[in-house]
Design a protein around this motif. Structure first.
Motif, PDB file in Angstrom:
ATOM      1  N   ARG A 138       0.864  -1.240  -0.003  1.00  0.00           N
ATOM      2  CA  ARG A 138       0.224  -0.107  -0.011  1.00  0.00           C
ATOM      3  C   ARG A 138       0.950   1.281  -0.206  1.00  0.00           C
ATOM      4  NH1 ARG A 138      -4.407   0.756   4.720  1.00  0.00           N
ATOM      5  NH2 ARG A 138      -2.501   1.420   5.799  1.00  0.00           N
ATOM      6  N   GLY A 139       1.896   1.204   0.952  1.00  0.00           N
ATOM      7  CA  GLY A 139       2.792   2.514   0.872  1.00  0.00           C
ATOM      8  C   GLY A 139       3.510   2.996  -0.610  1.00  0.00           C
ATOM      9  N   ASN A 140       3.562   1.826  -1.228  1.00  0.00           N
ATOM     10  CA  ASN A 140       4.214   2.173  -2.268  1.00  0.00           C
ATOM     11  C   ASN A 140       3.193   2.316  -3.658  1.00  0.00           C
ATOM     12  OD1 ASN A 140       7.315   2.096  -1.830  1.00  0.00           O
ATOM     13  ND2 ASN A 140       7.201   0.119  -1.256  1.00  0.00           N
ATOM     14  N   GLN A 141       2.080   2.232  -3.268  1.00  0.00           N
ATOM     15  CA  GLN A 141       0.887   2.237  -4.313  1.00  0.00           C
ATOM     16  C   GLN A 141       1.161   1.265  -5.717  1.00  0.00           C
ATOM     17  OE1 GLN A 141      -0.168   6.213  -5.367  1.00  0.00           O
ATOM     18  NE2 GLN A 141       1.145   6.957  -3.898  1.00  0.00           N
ATOM     19  N   ARG A 142       1.291  -0.018  -4.991  1.00  0.00           N
ATOM     20  CA  ARG A 142       1.483  -1.086  -6.019  1.00  0.00           C
ATOM     21  C   ARG A 142       1.093  -2.424  -5.502  1.00  0.00           C
ATOM     22  NH1 ARG A 142       8.242  -1.617  -6.062  1.00  0.00           N
ATOM     23  NH2 ARG A 142       8.260  -2.046  -3.579  1.00  0.00           N
ATOM     24  N   VAL A 143       0.908  -3.324  -6.339  1.00  0.00           N
ATOM     25  CA  VAL A 143       1.118  -4.845  -5.939  1.00  0.00           C
ATOM     26  C   VAL A 143       2.246  -5.620  -6.512  1.00  0.00           C
ATOM     27  CG1 VAL A 143      -0.262  -7.071  -6.451  1.00  0.00           C
ATOM     28  CG2 VAL A 143      -1.595  -4.849  -6.092  1.00  0.00           C
ATOM     29  N   GLN A 144       2.939  -6.035  -5.693  1.00  0.00           N
ATOM     30  CA  GLN A 144       3.987  -7.055  -5.931  1.00  0.00           C
ATOM     31  C   GLN A 144       3.797  -8.540  -6.158  1.00  0.00           C
ATOM     32  OE1 GLN A 144       8.000  -5.969  -4.563  1.00  0.00           O
ATOM     33  NE2 GLN A 144       7.228  -4.859  -3.200  1.00  0.00           N
ATOM     34  N   ILE A 145       4.347  -9.044  -7.178  1.00  0.00           N
ATOM     35  CA  ILE A 145       4.139 -10.413  -7.719  1.00  0.00           C
ATOM     36  C   ILE A 145       5.287 -10.959  -7.502  1.00  0.00           C
ATOM     37  CG2 ILE A 145       3.300 -11.910  -9.329  1.00  0.00           C
ATOM     38  CD1 ILE A 145       1.940  -9.439 -10.809  1.00  0.00           C
ATOM     39  N   PHE A 146       5.185 -12.346  -6.897  1.00  0.00           N
ATOM     40  CA  PHE A 146       6.253 -13.259  -6.751  1.00  0.00           C
ATOM     41  C   PHE A 146       5.911 -14.705  -6.880  1.00  0.00           C
ATOM     42  CE2 PHE A 146       6.127  -9.986  -3.218  1.00  0.00           C
ATOM     43  CZ  PHE A 146       7.442  -9.428  -2.991  1.00  0.00           C
ATOM     44  N   ASP A 147       7.083 -15.572  -7.175  1.00  0.00           N
ATOM     45  CA  ASP A 147       6.513 -16.916  -7.520  1.00  0.00           C
ATOM     46  C   ASP A 147       6.391 -17.619  -6.239  1.00  0.00           C
ATOM     47  OD1 ASP A 147       9.118 -17.655  -6.392  1.00  0.00           O
ATOM     48  OD2 ASP A 147      10.166 -17.623  -8.463  1.00  0.00           O
ATOM     49  N   GLU A 148       6.074 -18.836  -6.307  1.00  0.00           N
ATOM     50  CA  GLU A 148       5.811 -19.859  -5.207  1.00  0.00           C
ATOM     51  C   GLU A 148       7.014 -19.983  -4.245  1.00  0.00           C
ATOM     52  OE1 GLU A 148       6.788 -23.895  -7.342  1.00  0.00           O
ATOM     53  OE2 GLU A 148       4.959 -23.548  -6.824  1.00  0.00           O
ATOM     54  N   ASN A 149       8.358 -19.345  -4.640  1.00  0.00           N
ATOM     55  CA  ASN A 149       9.352 -19.550  -3.851  1.00  0.00           C
ATOM     56  C   ASN A 149       9.665 -18.134  -3.232  1.00  0.00           C
ATOM     57  OD1 ASN A 149      10.018 -22.431  -4.334  1.00  0.00           O
ATOM     58  ND2 ASN A 149      11.041 -21.787  -6.214  1.00  0.00           N
ATOM     59  N   MET A 150       8.731 -17.075  -3.410  1.00  0.00           N
ATOM     60  CA  MET A 150       8.813 -15.794  -3.041  1.00  0.00           C
ATOM     61  C   MET A 150      10.051 -15.250  -3.714  1.00  0.00           C
ATOM     62  SD  MET A 150       5.985 -15.515  -1.445  1.00  0.00           S
ATOM     63  CE  MET A 150       6.556 -13.659  -0.789  1.00  0.00           C
ATOM     64  N   ASP A 151      10.352 -15.412  -4.900  1.00  0.00           N
ATOM     65  CA  ASP A 151      11.369 -14.622  -5.743  1.00  0.00           C
ATOM     66  C   ASP A 151      10.418 -13.664  -6.534  1.00  0.00           C
ATOM     67  OD1 ASP A 151      13.679 -15.903  -4.810  1.00  0.00           O
ATOM     68  OD2 ASP A 151      13.239 -17.678  -6.326  1.00  0.00           O
ATOM     69  N   TYR A 152      10.945 -12.431  -6.555  1.00  0.00           N
ATOM     70  CA  TYR A 152      10.307 -11.162  -7.186  1.00  0.00           C
ATOM     71  C   TYR A 152      10.050 -11.781  -8.663  1.00  0.00           C
ATOM     72  CZ  TYR A 152       9.312  -6.342  -9.081  1.00  0.00           C
ATOM     73  OH  TYR A 152       8.817  -5.705  -9.512  1.00  0.00           O
ATOM     74  N   VAL A 153       8.844 -11.107  -9.238  1.00  0.00           N
ATOM     75  CA  VAL A 153       8.531 -11.467 -10.505  1.00  0.00           C
ATOM     76  C   VAL A 153       8.336 -10.276 -11.358  1.00  0.00           C
ATOM     77  CG1 VAL A 153       6.904 -12.567 -12.243  1.00  0.00           C
ATOM     78  CG2 VAL A 153       7.707 -13.901 -10.225  1.00  0.00           C
ATOM     79  N   ASP A 154       7.447  -9.487 -10.884  1.00  0.00           N
ATOM     80  CA  ASP A 154       6.726  -8.179 -11.518  1.00  0.00           C
ATOM     81  C   ASP A 154       6.084  -7.232 -10.440  1.00  0.00           C
ATOM     82  OD1 ASP A 154       6.201  -6.342 -13.373  1.00  0.00           O
ATOM     83  OD2 ASP A 154       5.072  -7.765 -14.715  1.00  0.00           O
ATOM     84  N   GLU A 155       5.583  -6.242 -10.810  1.00  0.00           N
ATOM     85  CA  GLU A 155       4.642  -5.430  -9.990  1.00  0.00           C
ATOM     86  C   GLU A 155       3.744  -4.675 -10.768  1.00  0.00           C
ATOM     87  OE1 GLU A 155       6.676  -1.223  -9.268  1.00  0.00           O
ATOM     88  OE2 GLU A 155       7.805  -2.672  -8.536  1.00  0.00           O
ATOM     89  N   ILE A 156       2.547  -4.304 -10.088  1.00  0.00           N
ATOM     90  CA  ILE A 156       1.568  -3.672 -10.968  1.00  0.00           C
ATOM     91  C   ILE A 156       1.328  -2.347  -9.968  1.00  0.00           C
ATOM     92  CG2 ILE A 156      -1.080  -3.711 -11.357  1.00  0.00           C
ATOM     93  CD1 ILE A 156      -0.766  -6.694 -11.323  1.00  0.00           C
ATOM     94  N   PRO A 157       1.480  -1.206 -11.083  1.00  0.00           N
ATOM     95  CA  PRO A 157       1.192   0.163 -10.147  1.00  0.00           C
ATOM     96  C   PRO A 157      -0.142   0.384 -10.054  1.00  0.00           C
ATOM     97  CG  PRO A 157       1.953   0.439 -12.638  1.00  0.00           C
ATOM     98  CD  PRO A 157       2.041  -0.850 -12.245  1.00  0.00           C
ATOM     99  N   LEU A 158      -0.499   1.056  -8.868  1.00  0.00           N
ATOM    100  CA  LEU A 158      -1.934   1.422  -8.762  1.00  0.00           C
ATOM    101  C   LEU A 158      -2.197   2.916  -9.133  1.00  0.00           C
ATOM    102  CD1 LEU A 158      -2.500  -0.649  -5.313  1.00  0.00           C
ATOM    103  CD2 LEU A 158      -2.812  -1.443  -7.607  1.00  0.00           C
ATOM    104  N   LYS A 159      -3.715   3.383  -9.027  1.00  0.00           N
ATOM    105  CA  LYS A 159      -3.746   4.660  -9.216  1.00  0.00           C
ATOM    106  C   LYS A 159      -3.268   5.480  -8.323  1.00  0.00           C
ATOM    107  CE  LYS A 159      -8.166   4.301  -6.891  1.00  0.00           C
ATOM    108  NZ  LYS A 159      -9.817   4.158  -7.021  1.00  0.00           N
ATOM    109  N   ASP A 160      -2.978   6.884  -8.503  1.00  0.00           N
ATOM    110  CA  ASP A 160      -2.236   7.562  -7.420  1.00  0.00           C
ATOM    111  C   ASP A 160      -3.464   8.264  -6.634  1.00  0.00           C
ATOM    112  OD1 ASP A 160      -1.308   9.977  -6.365  1.00  0.00           O
ATOM    113  OD2 ASP A 160      -0.437  10.626  -8.216  1.00  0.00           O
ATOM    114  N   PHE A 161      -3.395   7.533  -5.497  1.00  0.00           N
ATOM    115  CA  PHE A 161      -4.457   7.894  -4.252  1.00  0.00           C
ATOM    116  C   PHE A 161      -4.443   9.263  -4.136  1.00  0.00           C
ATOM    117  CE2 PHE A 161      -3.952   3.682  -4.214  1.00  0.00           C
ATOM    118  CZ  PHE A 161      -3.218   3.180  -3.352  1.00  0.00           C
ATOM    119  N   LYS A 162      -3.434  10.209  -4.002  1.00  0.00           N
ATOM    120  CA  LYS A 162      -3.400  11.585  -3.830  1.00  0.00           C
ATOM    121  C   LYS A 162      -4.365  12.345  -4.773  1.00  0.00           C
ATOM    122  CE  LYS A 162       1.010  11.431  -1.681  1.00  0.00           C
ATOM    123  NZ  LYS A 162       2.376  12.347  -1.560  1.00  0.00           N
TER     124      LYS A 162
END
Length: 340
Positions: free
Chosen positions: A140-164
């Motif tokens: 939430r603080g970075n305004q994104r959703v982070q995606i990891f594989d099943e081993n919790m290795d980083y895969v990608d991220e999705i930016p969310l709308k600008d809350f401000k």
């Protein structure tokens, strides 16, 4: 002369009536919502009468024999989200900006992340789910959703709308995923909708929706925790948890009502299963099960302190044990079948 006076009085009355009957922009918004799937209510509407509150009429039926115990995990002090997987559990700790992996006994296996804005770093993470072998964390603080594989290795991220820009007070708190995209529900009085994020962009879902969301068998289900209200005297909007609640599905940008639920349970999170919908009621500081027809079935547990939570989370494992994360209390509870 008398006729003129009489006409003048009538004219003044008409002018006064027109002025008094002039509808504000906010009132017009209220009127427009009456034809929407999830309408707004005037603050004195009889549907908001506390006497209709289900908590006054539901019997506490304990038929499944669940027991509840506090489930402690070393190093986790503010569990804001929890996810049961086949072999382990993932706990989002917004105090340490990390995700902790534990086994079925609560033993820590791995800790991922730290405070920051880089890959695999978090600022106030608040929800977690999985889909297609990947793990999704609402950062939430970075305004994104982070995606990891099943081993919790980083895969990608999705930016969310600008809350401000959309609403400085917007609080995204709930997360669900299916083949159509990533769905976010949160708290906003300025623009109350759920959002779907996909490769083709962002799509708003429903109107006046403030509630929770989950995915089950490729379908996105939503429950409104509160209803929006309009107070004529102050010409302002608010919310109440004493009003009607419904189970909806997301069909494109529309909410489709599936069934009505008992009034006033203030459901803040739920899991959908074949046997029904198991939900957290903040007003009733309880974990309830409701059938797919919307009827109350049984109480799983009463947990003191739930009434003080804003976004408690629930997850269920393959054995049918429910785990409830309570960030304000800094506790996790496990509801499980008692030994026979």
């Amino acid at each position: 002369m008398k006729k003129r006076v009489r006409l003048g009085v009538c004219f003044c009355a008409v002018v006064l009536c027109a002025a008094g009957c002039k509808k504000s922009d906010n009132y017009k918004i209220l009127e427009a919502s009456r034809n929407q799937t999830l309408p707004m209510y005037e603050s004195n509407d009889e549907e908001l009468d506390s006497d209709k509150n289900a908590l006054k009429t539901l019997e506490d039926v304990y038929t499944s024999g669940y027991e509840t115990e506090e489930w402690k995990v070393e190093g986790v002090t503010k569990p804001a989200g929890i996810l049961c997987r086949k072999e382990d559990l993932l706990i989002v700790d917004c105090a340490s900006d990390s995700v902790t992996v534990v086994d079925g006994s609560g033993k820590v296996l791995q800790k991922i992340g730290r405070e920051g804005s880089g890959a695999g770093e978090f600022r106030n993470p608040t929800a977690i789910t999985e889909y297609g072998g990947n793990v999704y964390v609402l950062d939430r603080g970075n305004q994104r959703v982070q995606i990891f594989d099943e081993n919790m290795d980083y895969v990608d991220e999705i930016p969310l709308k600008d809350f401000k820009l959309s609403d400085p007070n917007y609080v995204p708190g709930m997360l669900a995923v299916n083949a159509s995209g990533v769905y976010i529900a949160g708290l906003s009085l300025r623009h109350s909708v759920a959002d779907r994020y996909a490769q083709d962009g962002r799509e708003e879902i429903g109107q006046n929706f403030l509630g929770t969301i989950c995915s089950y068998q490729e379908q996105i289900y939503l429950i409104n925790s509160v209803v929006r209200t309009y107070d004529k005297e102050s010409d302002s909007f608010g919310t109440t948890s004493s009003g009607p609640e419904w189970l909806f599905t997301a069909e494109g940008s529309e909410l489709v009502e599936q069934c009505s639920l008992p009034h006033g349970l203030f459901i803040t999170d739920f899991v959908a299963e074949d046997r029904g919908i198991t939900c957290i009621s903040v007003s009733g500081y309880s974990v309830f099960r409701i059938g797919w027809n919307g009827e109350y079935q049984e109480t799983i547990s009463r947990i003191d302190g739930l009434q003080d939570e804003e976004y408690p989370k629930i997850s269920v494992n393959a054995q049918g044990d429910y785990f409830i994360a309570m960030p304000e209390a800094g506790k996790i509870f496990r509801c499980h079948k008692g030994r026979e």
